[in-house]
Design a protein around this motif. Structure first.
Motif, PDB file in Angstrom:
ATOM      1  N   MET A  13      37.742 -80.468  45.986  1.00  0.00           N
ATOM      2  CA  MET A  13      37.462 -81.846  45.586  1.00  0.00           C
ATOM      3  C   MET A  13      37.472 -81.992  44.065  1.00  0.00           C
ATOM      4  SD  MET A  13      34.490 -82.568  48.458  1.00  0.00           S
ATOM      5  CE  MET A  13      33.526 -83.500  47.332  1.00  0.00           C
ATOM      6  N   ARG A  14      36.909 -81.032  43.365  1.00  0.00           N
ATOM      7  CA  ARG A  14      36.889 -81.064  41.902  1.00  0.00           C
ATOM      8  C   ARG A  14      38.305 -80.960  41.342  1.00  0.00           C
ATOM      9  NH1 ARG A  14      37.301 -77.476  38.155  1.00  0.00           N
ATOM     10  NH2 ARG A  14      37.106 -75.694  39.535  1.00  0.00           N
ATOM     11  N   LEU A  15      39.115 -80.087  41.914  1.00  0.00           N
ATOM     12  CA  LEU A  15      40.477 -79.883  41.412  1.00  0.00           C
ATOM     13  C   LEU A  15      41.382 -81.093  41.652  1.00  0.00           C
ATOM     14  CD1 LEU A  15      41.095 -76.188  42.527  1.00  0.00           C
ATOM     15  CD2 LEU A  15      40.896 -77.024  40.181  1.00  0.00           C
ATOM     16  N   ARG A  64      37.316 -87.447  47.036  1.00  0.00           N
ATOM     17  CA  ARG A  64      36.067 -87.238  47.771  1.00  0.00           C
ATOM     18  C   ARG A  64      36.343 -86.533  49.095  1.00  0.00           C
ATOM     19  NH1 ARG A  64      31.513 -90.390  46.399  1.00  0.00           N
ATOM     20  NH2 ARG A  64      31.905 -91.635  44.542  1.00  0.00           N
ATOM     21  N   ARG A  65      35.293 -85.988  49.666  1.00  0.00           N
ATOM     22  CA  ARG A  65      35.363 -85.258  50.926  1.00  0.00           C
ATOM     23  C   ARG A  65      36.062 -86.080  52.024  1.00  0.00           C
ATOM     24  NH1 ARG A  65      31.999 -81.175  52.676  1.00  0.00           N
ATOM     25  NH2 ARG A  65      30.760 -81.554  50.814  1.00  0.00           N
ATOM     26  N   SER A  66      35.655 -87.322  52.180  1.00  0.00           N
ATOM     27  CA  SER A  66      36.228 -88.144  53.248  1.00  0.00           C
ATOM     28  C   SER A  66      37.727 -88.357  53.048  1.00  0.00           C
ATOM     29  CB  SER A  66      35.507 -89.491  53.333  1.00  0.00           C
ATOM     30  OG  SER A  66      35.607 -90.187  52.104  1.00  0.00           O
ATOM     31  N   THR A  67      38.167 -88.504  51.802  1.00  0.00           N
ATOM     32  CA  THR A  67      39.587 -88.695  51.530  1.00  0.00           C
ATOM     33  C   THR A  67      40.374 -87.425  51.820  1.00  0.00           C
ATOM     34  OG1 THR A  67      39.046 -90.332  49.835  1.00  0.00           O
ATOM     35  CG2 THR A  67      41.277 -89.402  49.793  1.00  0.00           C
ATOM     36  N   LYS A  97      40.684 -87.174  55.529  1.00  0.00           N
ATOM     37  CA  LYS A  97      41.618 -88.190  56.020  1.00  0.00           C
ATOM     38  C   LYS A  97      43.055 -87.737  55.786  1.00  0.00           C
ATOM     39  CE  LYS A  97      43.053 -92.932  55.323  1.00  0.00           C
ATOM     40  NZ  LYS A  97      43.458 -93.737  54.222  1.00  0.00           N
ATOM     41  N   LEU A  98      43.342 -87.215  54.596  1.00  0.00           N
ATOM     42  CA  LEU A  98      44.688 -86.737  54.281  1.00  0.00           C
ATOM     43  C   LEU A  98      45.078 -85.549  55.162  1.00  0.00           C
ATOM     44  CD1 LEU A  98      44.674 -87.006  50.386  1.00  0.00           C
ATOM     45  CD2 LEU A  98      45.850 -88.502  52.016  1.00  0.00           C
ATOM     46  N   ILE A  99      44.125 -84.660  55.446  1.00  0.00           N
ATOM     47  CA  ILE A  99      44.407 -83.534  56.352  1.00  0.00           C
ATOM     48  C   ILE A  99      44.784 -84.062  57.730  1.00  0.00           C
ATOM     49  CG2 ILE A  99      43.373 -81.594  57.589  1.00  0.00           C
ATOM     50  CD1 ILE A  99      41.647 -81.112  55.048  1.00  0.00           C
ATOM     51  N   LYS A 100      43.998 -85.012  58.233  1.00  0.00           N
ATOM     52  CA  LYS A 100      44.252 -85.584  59.554  1.00  0.00           C
ATOM     53  C   LYS A 100      45.618 -86.250  59.628  1.00  0.00           C
ATOM     54  CE  LYS A 100      42.223 -88.684  62.949  1.00  0.00           C
ATOM     55  NZ  LYS A 100      41.106 -89.573  63.257  1.00  0.00           N
ATOM     56  N   GLU A 101      46.032 -86.884  58.520  1.00  0.00           N
ATOM     57  CA  GLU A 101      47.331 -87.567  58.460  1.00  0.00           C
ATOM     58  C   GLU A 101      48.484 -86.607  58.181  1.00  0.00           C
ATOM     59  OE1 GLU A 101      46.701 -90.434  55.371  1.00  0.00           O
ATOM     60  OE2 GLU A 101      45.555 -91.776  56.678  1.00  0.00           O
ATOM     61  N   GLY A 102      48.174 -85.322  57.923  1.00  0.00           N
ATOM     62  CA  GLY A 102      49.208 -84.343  57.616  1.00  0.00           C
ATOM     63  C   GLY A 102      49.730 -84.444  56.191  1.00  0.00           C
ATOM     64  N   ARG A 103      48.962 -85.080  55.297  1.00  0.00           N
ATOM     65  CA  ARG A 103      49.384 -85.278  53.915  1.00  0.00           C
ATOM     66  C   ARG A 103      48.654 -84.371  52.934  1.00  0.00           C
ATOM     67  NH1 ARG A 103      48.129 -91.247  53.376  1.00  0.00           N
ATOM     68  NH2 ARG A 103      48.557 -90.805  51.212  1.00  0.00           N
TER      69      ARG A 103
END
Length: 71
Positions: A15-17, A21-24, A27-33
């Motif tokens: 998240m720092r790099l 945020r955690r939720s984003t 969300k991106l992992i779930k979307e395959g992005r």
């Protein structure tokens, strides 16, 4: 590949790099992005540092008006 690229990092460092945020990130992992997580234990996951750096490099650079630069 060097040790730094192979190093596994936990979500707070990711998240720092990437500046998200955690939720984003989830969300991106779930979307395959976003890069996939690696299970390190029954309740623990991590990300390969080299994959995170490559994901960052692949992001477009935008200026203050939101226009993509060629830099």
């Amino acid at each position: 590949m060097d040790f730094e690229e192979e190093r596994l990092i936990r979500l707070p460092e990711v998240m720092r790099l990437v500046g998200l945020r955690r939720s984003t990130v989830y969300k991106l992992i779930k979307e395959g992005r976003f890069i996939p997580r690696r299970r390190t234990g029954t309740r623990a996951v991590a990300f390969r540092a080299g994959d995170v750096y490559e994901w960052i490099k692949a992001r477009p650079i935008v200026d203050d008006e939101g226009l993509q630069n060629e830099s």
